[in-house]
Write an enzyme that holds these catalytic residues in place. Structure first.
Site, short mmCIF file in Angstrom:
data_model
loop_
_atom_site.label_atom_id
_atom_site.label_comp_id
_atom_site.label_asym_id
_atom_site.label_seq_id
_atom_site.Cartn_x
_atom_site.Cartn_y
_atom_site.Cartn_z
N ARG A 59 -25.00 -15.87 33.11
CA ARG A 59 -24.76 -16.59 31.85
C ARG A 59 -23.65 -17.63 31.98
O ARG A 59 -22.88 -17.82 31.03
CB ARG A 59 -24.40 -15.62 30.71
CG ARG A 59 -25.50 -14.74 30.26
CD ARG A 59 -26.26 -15.37 29.09
NE ARG A 59 -27.45 -14.58 28.83
CZ ARG A 59 -27.64 -13.88 27.73
NH1 ARG A 59 -26.77 -13.89 26.77
NH2 ARG A 59 -28.74 -13.20 27.58
N ARG A 113 -22.18 -19.49 25.62
CA ARG A 113 -21.35 -19.79 24.46
C ARG A 113 -19.85 -19.78 24.70
O ARG A 113 -19.09 -20.24 23.87
CB ARG A 113 -21.69 -18.82 23.32
CG ARG A 113 -22.96 -19.17 22.60
CD ARG A 113 -23.47 -18.00 21.82
NE ARG A 113 -23.79 -16.90 22.73
CZ ARG A 113 -24.20 -15.71 22.35
NH1 ARG A 113 -24.29 -15.43 21.08
NH2 ARG A 113 -24.48 -14.79 23.23
N ARG A 139 -25.71 -27.04 21.99
CA ARG A 139 -26.52 -26.08 21.23
C ARG A 139 -26.59 -26.52 19.77
O ARG A 139 -27.64 -26.48 19.14
CB ARG A 139 -25.89 -24.71 21.39
CG ARG A 139 -26.24 -23.66 20.42
CD ARG A 139 -27.48 -22.92 20.82
NE ARG A 139 -27.62 -21.73 20.03
CZ ARG A 139 -27.88 -21.71 18.72
NH1 ARG A 139 -28.02 -22.84 18.08
NH2 ARG A 139 -28.00 -20.57 18.09
N ASP A 164 -34.63 -18.69 29.09
CA ASP A 164 -34.48 -17.32 28.63
C ASP A 164 -35.67 -16.49 29.13
O ASP A 164 -36.76 -17.01 29.32
CB ASP A 164 -34.41 -17.25 27.10
CG ASP A 164 -33.79 -15.92 26.65
OD1 ASP A 164 -32.55 -15.84 26.63
OD2 ASP A 164 -34.54 -14.98 26.39
O1 CP3 Z 1 -27.33 -17.14 33.22
C1 CP3 Z 1 -27.52 -18.27 32.74
O2 CP3 Z 1 -26.59 -19.10 32.52
C2 CP3 Z 1 -28.94 -18.70 32.46
C3 CP3 Z 1 -29.37 -18.52 31.13
C4 CP3 Z 1 -29.84 -17.19 30.59
C5 CP3 Z 1 -29.93 -16.97 29.20
N1 CP3 Z 1 -30.56 -15.76 28.98
C6 CP3 Z 1 -29.45 -17.89 28.15
C7 CP3 Z 1 -29.12 -17.35 26.82
C8 CP3 Z 1 -30.34 -16.04 31.23
C9 CP3 Z 1 -30.42 -15.69 32.71
C10 CP3 Z 1 -30.81 -15.16 30.20
C11 CP3 Z 1 -31.48 -13.88 30.46
C12 CP3 Z 1 -31.72 -12.96 29.35
N2 CP3 Z 1 -32.14 -13.25 28.08
C13 CP3 Z 1 -31.64 -11.55 29.45
C14 CP3 Z 1 -31.34 -10.78 30.72
C15 CP3 Z 1 -29.91 -10.87 31.10
C16 CP3 Z 1 -29.00 -9.94 30.38
O3 CP3 Z 1 -28.04 -10.44 29.75
O4 CP3 Z 1 -29.19 -8.73 30.46
C17 CP3 Z 1 -31.97 -11.01 28.19
C18 CP3 Z 1 -31.99 -9.56 27.83
C19 CP3 Z 1 -32.29 -12.09 27.34
C20 CP3 Z 1 -32.75 -12.03 25.93
C21 CP3 Z 1 -31.77 -12.63 25.02
N3 CP3 Z 1 -31.45 -13.97 24.97
C22 CP3 Z 1 -30.98 -11.96 24.06
C23 CP3 Z 1 -31.01 -10.47 23.79
C24 CP3 Z 1 -30.19 -12.93 23.43
C25 CP3 Z 1 -29.28 -12.71 22.24
C26 CP3 Z 1 -28.05 -12.03 22.63
C27 CP3 Z 1 -27.01 -13.02 23.03
O5 CP3 Z 1 -26.42 -12.87 24.10
O6 CP3 Z 1 -26.80 -13.93 22.22
C28 CP3 Z 1 -30.46 -14.18 24.05
C29 CP3 Z 1 -29.86 -15.47 23.72
C30 CP3 Z 1 -29.30 -16.30 24.85
N4 CP3 Z 1 -29.89 -16.51 26.05
C31 CP3 Z 1 -28.09 -17.06 24.80
C32 CP3 Z 1 -27.98 -17.72 26.03
C33 CP3 Z 1 -26.89 -18.67 26.46
C34 CP3 Z 1 -27.15 -17.18 23.59
C35 CP3 Z 1 -27.86 -17.77 22.44
C36 CP3 Z 1 -27.20 -18.93 21.73
O7 CP3 Z 1 -26.80 -19.94 22.33
O8 CP3 Z 1 -27.15 -18.86 20.50
#
Ligand code: CP3
Length: 356
Positions: free
Chosen positions: A27, A31, A40, A77
């Protein structure tokens, strides 16, 4: 000779000699960065950010402009696949993902189709843009969710902690669940192959929820499908792009994971890298494993933890430094600089006599 000016990340995966331990952060585009929050905001929604290749490219590059990282990861994602399968994904502010049409019965599972690559073309387009801008400075990682982890979101319909609906299906109707996992494995293999074709130099499977399963169920419902993906991918992955398998909470299963055909195991902070290395017998490289919570502590504390993790892995190549899970939004970017600087200054002694 590799095509990359900095190929430490790929050499560490191949356990080839390097001058220091490579580092990237799960990640890393997220954020905790004010510039991410600004883009964003401009995009209006998380999904628009994902689906607009120019913006996804911009966000992917943001952490690289700040920090001396050894790999980039494409901004996207794992839930893009269920979205492409028609479940109607949106993100609720301060809550997480939500599907309009969660998977609740076998008839719906039967109606689901493996997405056409054209439906996910925005991901491949973003990869091409990033590849162009990186100009072979460092490798770019593509990724996907494991079928099991995708199924948890698709069946529960949103982020949950008790997983009651998928657990009920697993116990009462395992054959329906297998049908879904099989379709997801095909979709994920396709998605990874397309990301490789677009220019990804490594790919990672995120199995965020594998750790909640019993051992028998982990083999049957999670690892089996990751293996299926790895096998399928090998057929058309002629360049042998390496694969990282990360199961959060998966330390019980390091040995079978090391036999799965993956090249790297992502390790969380439940165990030391020393133990992980002993148990996997240097068959695979290891990625990890600092607790993201350490990034809330002082610079001295972060440096101590980096030192402890480097020392735990010990001498030689085969370690990619990372956190044991994604960085949290409350971390200050300055603390990330402390971590990266510490890896760069403290790791060379572990590679002495081996640098190129
Ligand atoms: O690593 C990176 O920089 C690449 C981007 C990346 C995102 N999601 C961007 C994201 C990666 C590799 C993921 C994978 C992902 N997405 C996983 C597996 C990794 C882990 O953390 O276990 C999962 C379970 C998801 C599903 C997901 N996406 C959830 C549950 C959420 C909401 C929870 C949260 O952290 O906000 C997201 C949103 C998300 N994906 C954000 C980002 C930067 C934040 C959303 C925002 O900007 O509002």
């Amino acid at each position: 000779m590799s095509q990359f000016k900095n190929d430490r990340f790929l050499r560490a995966i191949l356990r080839e000699p390097i001058d220091r331990t490579p580092v990237w952060i799960m990640r890393q585009a997220g954020r905790y960065l004010p510039e991410y929050r600004a883009t964003r905001e401009r995009a209006g929604s998380f999904m628009t950010l994902c689906k607009t290749p120019e913006l996804a490219c911009e966000v992917t590059l943001q952490p690289l402009a700040r920090f001396n990282l050894d790999a980039a990861i494409i901004f996207s994602d794992i839930l893009t696949i269920p979205d492409a399968m028609g479940l109607g994904l949106h993100f609720v502010e301060n809550h997480g993902p939500k599907f309009e049409r969660p998977v609740r019965n076998e008839a719906f599972i039967n109606s689901l189709e493996v997405p056409d690559p054209a439906q996910l073309a925005y991901v491949y387009e973003a990869i091409k843009l990033v590849k162009h801008d990186l100009a072979d400075k460092i490798p770019l990682i593509g990724f996907c969710g494991s079928p099991w982890t995708l199924a948890t979101y698709m069946i529960e319909g949103e982020s949950k902690t008790n997983f009651s609906i998928i657990n009920k299906m697993l116990l009462e109707n395992p054959s329906s669940l297998h049908k879904l996992l099989d379709k997801l494995a095909k979709a994920v293999a396709m998605h990874l192959a397309m990301q490789i074709e677009a220019g990804a130099s490594a790919v990672m499977i995120f199995d965020t929820w594998g750790g909640m399963l019993s051992t028998e169920n982990y083999y049957e419902f999670s690892l089996n499908y990751s293996k299926q993906i790895i096998k399928e991918l090998k057929q058309y992955n002629k360049n042998r792009v390496p694969l990282i398998l990360f199961t959060k909470g998966g330390q019980r299963w390091l040995e079978p994971m090391a036999e799965s055909g993956c090249d790297v195991i992502g390790v969380d902070w439940e165990i030391t890298l020393k133990e992980a290395r002993l148990r996997t017998k240097d068959k695979v490289a290891l990625q990890g494993n600092m607790n993201p919570a350490v990034l809330r502590e002082t610079a001295e504390h972060i440096e101590q933890q980096v030192a402890a993790i480097l020392s735990s892995f010990g001498q030689g190549s085969g370690h990619v430094f990372n956190l044991g899970h994604g960085i949290t939004p409350d971390v200050s970017p300055e603390k990330v600089s402390v971590l990266i600087d510490a890896v760069q200054t403290l790791s060379p002694p572990y590679h002495t006599g081996m640098s190129r």
